[in-house]
Scaffold this active site. Structure first.
Site, PDB file in Angstrom:
ATOM      1  N   LYS A  90     -11.744   0.927 -14.597  1.00 44.26           N
ATOM      2  CA  LYS A  90     -12.090  -0.361 -13.974  1.00 44.26           C
ATOM      3  C   LYS A  90     -12.615  -1.341 -15.037  1.00 44.26           C
ATOM      4  O   LYS A  90     -12.379  -2.544 -14.944  1.00 44.26           O
ATOM      5  CB  LYS A  90     -13.121  -0.152 -12.861  1.00 44.26           C
ATOM      6  CG  LYS A  90     -12.527   0.468 -11.591  1.00 44.26           C
ATOM      7  CD  LYS A  90     -11.754  -0.577 -10.784  1.00 44.26           C
ATOM      8  CE  LYS A  90     -11.276  -0.028  -9.436  1.00 44.26           C
ATOM      9  NZ  LYS A  90     -10.674  -1.058  -8.581  1.00 44.26           N
ATOM     10  N   ASP A 146       0.846  -1.190   0.000  1.00 45.11           N
ATOM     11  CA  ASP A 146       0.000   0.000   0.000  1.00 45.11           C
ATOM     12  C   ASP A 146       0.880   1.239   0.000  1.00 45.11           C
ATOM     13  O   ASP A 146       1.910   1.269   0.687  1.00 45.11           O
ATOM     14  CB  ASP A 146      -0.914  -0.015   1.251  1.00 45.11           C
ATOM     15  CG  ASP A 146      -2.144   0.864   1.079  1.00 45.11           C
ATOM     16  OD1 ASP A 146      -1.974   2.086   0.876  1.00 45.11           O
ATOM     17  OD2 ASP A 146      -3.263   0.341   1.140  1.00 45.11           O
ATOM     18  N   GLY A 181      -5.233   5.153   2.162  1.00 51.80           N
ATOM     19  CA  GLY A 181      -5.284   4.235   3.298  1.00 51.80           C
ATOM     20  C   GLY A 181      -4.399   4.740   4.421  1.00 51.80           C
ATOM     21  O   GLY A 181      -3.761   5.789   4.309  1.00 51.80           O
ATOM     22  N   TYR A 227     -13.071   6.681 -13.829  1.00 53.20           N
ATOM     23  CA  TYR A 227     -12.995   5.562 -12.873  1.00 53.20           C
ATOM     24  C   TYR A 227     -13.696   4.340 -13.462  1.00 53.20           C
ATOM     25  O   TYR A 227     -13.126   3.242 -13.493  1.00 53.20           O
ATOM     26  CB  TYR A 227     -13.648   6.001 -11.557  1.00 53.20           C
ATOM     27  CG  TYR A 227     -13.691   4.961 -10.463  1.00 53.20           C
ATOM     28  CD1 TYR A 227     -12.523   4.360  -9.978  1.00 53.20           C
ATOM     29  CD2 TYR A 227     -14.904   4.600  -9.872  1.00 53.20           C
ATOM     30  CE1 TYR A 227     -12.573   3.424  -8.948  1.00 53.20           C
ATOM     31  CE2 TYR A 227     -14.959   3.672  -8.845  1.00 53.20           C
ATOM     32  CZ  TYR A 227     -13.792   3.092  -8.384  1.00 53.20           C
ATOM     33  OH  TYR A 227     -13.842   2.170  -7.362  1.00 53.20           O
TER      34      TYR A 227
HETATM   35  N1  LIG Z   1     -15.842   1.028  -0.922  1.00 54.05           N
HETATM   36  C1  LIG Z   1     -16.652   0.885  -1.948  1.00 54.05           C
HETATM   37  O1  LIG Z   1     -17.823   1.201  -1.879  1.00 54.05           O
HETATM   38  C2  LIG Z   1     -16.151   0.302  -3.233  1.00 54.05           C
HETATM   39  C3  LIG Z   1     -17.084   0.145  -4.265  1.00 54.05           C
HETATM   40  C4  LIG Z   1     -16.650  -0.386  -5.453  1.00 54.05           C
HETATM   41  C5  LIG Z   1     -15.336  -0.798  -5.609  1.00 54.05           C
HETATM   42  N2  LIG Z   1     -14.457  -0.623  -4.609  1.00 54.05           N
HETATM   43  C6  LIG Z   1     -13.076  -1.056  -4.838  1.00 54.05           C
HETATM   44  O2  LIG Z   1     -12.542  -1.632  -3.656  1.00 54.05           O
HETATM   45  C7  LIG Z   1     -11.150  -1.350  -3.562  1.00 54.05           C
HETATM   46  C8  LIG Z   1     -10.843  -0.758  -2.194  1.00 54.05           C
HETATM   47  O3  LIG Z   1     -11.550   0.466  -2.052  1.00 54.05           O
HETATM   48  P1  LIG Z   1     -11.770   1.155  -0.630  1.00 54.05           P
HETATM   49  O4  LIG Z   1     -13.167   1.617  -0.594  1.00 54.05           O
HETATM   50  O5  LIG Z   1     -11.256   0.300   0.446  1.00 54.05           O
HETATM   51  O6  LIG Z   1     -10.879   2.464  -0.797  1.00 54.05           O
HETATM   52  P2  LIG Z   1      -9.531   2.907  -0.047  1.00 54.05           P
HETATM   53  O7  LIG Z   1      -9.131   4.198  -0.650  1.00 54.05           O
HETATM   54  O8  LIG Z   1      -9.726   2.858   1.408  1.00 54.05           O
HETATM   55  O9  LIG Z   1      -8.526   1.753  -0.482  1.00 54.05           O
HETATM   56  C9  LIG Z   1      -7.638   1.853  -1.564  1.00 54.05           C
HETATM   57  C10 LIG Z   1      -6.243   1.553  -1.029  1.00 54.05           C
HETATM   58  O10 LIG Z   1      -5.327   1.526  -2.129  1.00 54.05           O
HETATM   59  C11 LIG Z   1      -4.155   2.243  -1.735  1.00 54.05           C
HETATM   60  N3  LIG Z   1      -3.504   2.732  -2.966  1.00 54.05           N
HETATM   61  C12 LIG Z   1      -3.931   3.703  -3.811  1.00 54.05           C
HETATM   62  N4  LIG Z   1      -3.062   3.868  -4.822  1.00 54.05           N
HETATM   63  C13 LIG Z   1      -2.072   2.963  -4.623  1.00 54.05           C
HETATM   64  C14 LIG Z   1      -0.885   2.645  -5.319  1.00 54.05           C
HETATM   65  N5  LIG Z   1      -0.524   3.304  -6.429  1.00 54.05           N
HETATM   66  N6  LIG Z   1      -0.085   1.656  -4.830  1.00 54.05           N
HETATM   67  C15 LIG Z   1      -0.421   1.000  -3.675  1.00 54.05           C
HETATM   68  N7  LIG Z   1      -1.527   1.269  -2.969  1.00 54.05           N
HETATM   69  C16 LIG Z   1      -2.344   2.243  -3.443  1.00 54.05           C
HETATM   70  C17 LIG Z   1      -4.655   3.360  -0.839  1.00 54.05           C
HETATM   71  O11 LIG Z   1      -3.663   3.908   0.000  1.00 54.05           O
HETATM   72  C18 LIG Z   1      -5.746   2.622  -0.056  1.00 54.05           C
HETATM   73  O12 LIG Z   1      -5.201   2.010   1.099  1.00 54.05           O
HETATM   74  C19 LIG Z   1     -10.808  -0.434  -4.733  1.00 54.05           C
HETATM   75  O13 LIG Z   1     -10.269  -1.184  -5.783  1.00 54.05           O
HETATM   76  C20 LIG Z   1     -12.170   0.109  -5.158  1.00 54.05           C
HETATM   77  O14 LIG Z   1     -12.213   0.435  -6.528  1.00 54.05           O
HETATM   78  C21 LIG Z   1     -14.829  -0.079  -3.414  1.00 54.05           C
END
Ligand SMILES: NC(=O)c1ccc[n+]([C@@H]2O[C@H](COP(=O)([O-])OP(=O)(O)OC[C@H]3O[C@@H](n4cnc5c(N)ncnc54)[C@H](O)[C@@H]3O)[C@@H](O)[C@H]2O)c1
Length: 352
Positions: free
Chosen positions: A165, A43, A48, A161
Site C-alpha cells: 500500500k 470486482d 467481495g 500489505y
Molecule cells: N475495512 C477496513 O478497515 C480498511 C482499512 C484500511 C484500508 N482499507 C482498504 O479499503 C479497500 C476496501 O477494503 P474492504 O474492507 O472493503 O475489503 P473487501 O475485501 O470487502 O473489499 C475488497 C474488494 O476487492 C475485490 N478484489 C480483490 N482482488 C481483486 C482483483 N484482483 N480484481 C478485482 N477485484 C478484486 C474483492 O472481491 C472485494 O470485493 C481496500 O483497498 C483496503 O485496503 C480497508
C-alpha cells in the site's frame, strides 16, 4: 442515523469503483448512486460478493463487471466511459495476507499500477484507498499524514500489505507529479459496519459473530492493543468529498474514528451490547498466526487534515455499529450465506 452532508452534493458523473462488491465498496456504490452517478463496478468477487450489491442490483445506472484489476484489458474496458475512479480492489486482511503474500503483492502492486495507468489514458481522476497500516508500528499519540512509517522486517509476510500500500501511494504521487494524474489518497483506519466479513481476520465482525453464538470471544495477545474504529457511513461520504476537491490532488488524508479502545474493552462492550453469555479468551499471537507475528500496539489517527478540507467528523457510536453489524450477520444467517452458522445465537436488544 444521520449522514454527513457535504457541500455540492449531486454529481451526475460516471464513476468506476474497483472492489465495489466488497464491504466498503458496496456502501460507496450505494452512496454514488444516491448522488446521481452512473456507476461501474469491477470486482473479481474474491472476498467481495454480488449479494453486497443486492439492494441496488436493479438500478439501471449500475453496471457490474466480473473481472480482475490484474488484467489491463479488463481495467481499460471498465474505465472506458468513466471520468473518475475509486480504487478499492485489493487483497485485504491480515489473515489473507499472511497466508497468501504473493497474491497480495501482485494484486496490491501490479493491479494498482494497471488502474493508475488506465486512468491516465482515459483522463479519469482517481481516489486511491490506502490504509493506516502504512504507519506500521508508529505508536504516536495522533498519527498525522506526514508521520514516519515504522515497519518490521520486510521478510515477514505480515508487512507485505503495508509495504504494497505504501508503494501504491508512491506510484500515485509519482504519476501525479510526472504524468499529471489527478489523484488523491485516503488512509482508512479500521473501518467497520454491516457487510464486513470476519473470514479474513477482521476483528469486529469476528467478535460480534462469536458473541451472537455465545462462544468465547477470542482476543489476540494481551488485548491491550488499541484501535480507533470508524463507521463506514461516516467514511464513505468523506471519500467522495475528498475525491472531488481539487485541493486534495497529490495529497493523503486520514479517515479514522475518534474513540481509542483496546480490543479487550471492545470485546466486553460487544458482550454487554448484545446481552451475550460469552466470555473472553486471550489467544497468543503465535497460535493465531505464526511465531514472531508482530502487531501494532496502538493506532490513533489525527483527522485534522480531512476535517479542514471537507469537514470530516466521525460521529457514529461504536454501540450503534455493533448493533448494526450483529443485525447484518443474523440476516445473512437467515439467508444461509454466512460462513459460520449462528444457531443458538444470543438474542439482543433492539435488533432482529
Ligand atoms: N475495512 C477496513 O478497515 C480498511 C482499512 C484500511 C484500508 N482499507 C482498504 O479499503 C479497500 C476496501 O477494503 P474492504 O474492507 O472493503 O475489503 P473487501 O475485501 O470487502 O473489499 C475488497 C474488494 O476487492 C475485490 N478484489 C480483490 N482482488 C481483486 C482483483 N484482483 N480484481 C478485482 N477485484 C478484486 C474483492 O472481491 C472485494 O470485493 C481496500 O483497498 C483496503 O485496503 C480497508
Amino acid at each position: 442515523m444521520s449522514v454527513p452532508i457535504y457541500p455540492g452534493r449531486g454529481t451526475g458523473r460516471t464513476s468506476l469503483v474497483t472492489g465495489g462488491a466488497g464491504f466498503v465498496g458496496s456502501h460507496l456504490v450505494e452512496h454514488l448512486l444516491d448522488l446521481g452517478d452512473e456507476v461501474v463496478v469491477l470486482d473479481d468477487l474474491s472476498t467481495g460478493s454480488a449479494r453486497n450489491l443486492a439492494g441496488v442490483a436493479d438500478n439501471p445506472r449500475l453496471t457490474m463487471i466480473h473481472g480482475s484489476i490484474l488484467n489491463p484489458t479488463t481495467v481499460g474496458q471498465a474505465m472506458r466511459s468513466c471520468d473518475r475512479v475509486f480504487h478499492l480492489a485489493a487483497a485485504v486482511g491480515v489473515k489473507l495476507i499472511v497466508e497468501q503474500p504473493l497474491r497480495g503483492l501482485r494484486i496490491n502492486i501490479h493491479g494498482t499500477e494497471n488502474v493508475l495507468t488506465a486512468a491516465i489514458e482515459h483522463q479519469a481522476s482517481v481516489l486511491l484507498v490506502s490504509t493506516s497500516e502504512v504507519y506500521g508500528k508508529n505508536t504516536a499519540d495522533r498519527l498525522r499524514e506526514d508521520s514516519d512509517r515504522v515497519l518490521g522486517d520486510p521478510l515477514l509476510s505480515r508487512w507485505t500489505y503495508a509495504g504494497a500500500k505504501g508503494i501504491d501511494e508512491a506510484f500515485a504521487k509519482a504519476y501525479c507529479d510526472q504524468e499529471g494524474l489527478d489523484v488523491s489518497i485516503v488512509r482508512l483506519f479500521n473501518t467497520v459496519g454491516p457487510r464486513q466479513t470476519g473470514r479474513y481476520g477482521m476483528v469486529l465482525p469476528n467478535l460480534v459473530g462469536q458473541a451472537l453464538r455465545n462462544q468465547p470471544l477470542t482476543v489476540f495477545g494481551d488485548g491491550r492493543q488499541t484501535r480507533c474504529f470508524s463507521a463506514v457511513e461516516d467514511v464513505v461520504p468523506a471519500m467522495v468529498a475528498i475525491e472531488r476537491d481539487p485541493r486534495a490532488r497529490g495529497e493523503a488524508y486520514n479517515l479514522g474514528g475518534a474513540r481509542e479502545i483496546s480490543i479487550l474493552d471492545l470485546a466486553h462492550e460487544i458482550i454487554r451490547t448484545l446481552d451475550s453469555r460469552s466470555t473472553v479468551e486471550l489467544v497468543p499471537y503465535e497460535r493465531a498466526y505464526a511465531p514472531g507475528f508482530e502487531d501494532m500496539r496502538r493506532r490513533v489517527p489525527d483527522n485534522t487534515k480531512a476535517h479542514a478540507l471537507v469537514g470530516y467528523e466521525p460521529h457514529t457510536s461504536l454501540t450503534s455499529t455493533i448493533m448494526r453489524v450483529a443485525a447484518d450477520l443474523l440476516s445473512r444467517e437467515r439467508l444461509g450465506s454466512d460462513a459460520m452458522p449462528l444457531a443458538g445465537a444470543a438474542t439482543f436488544r433492539g435488533v432482529v
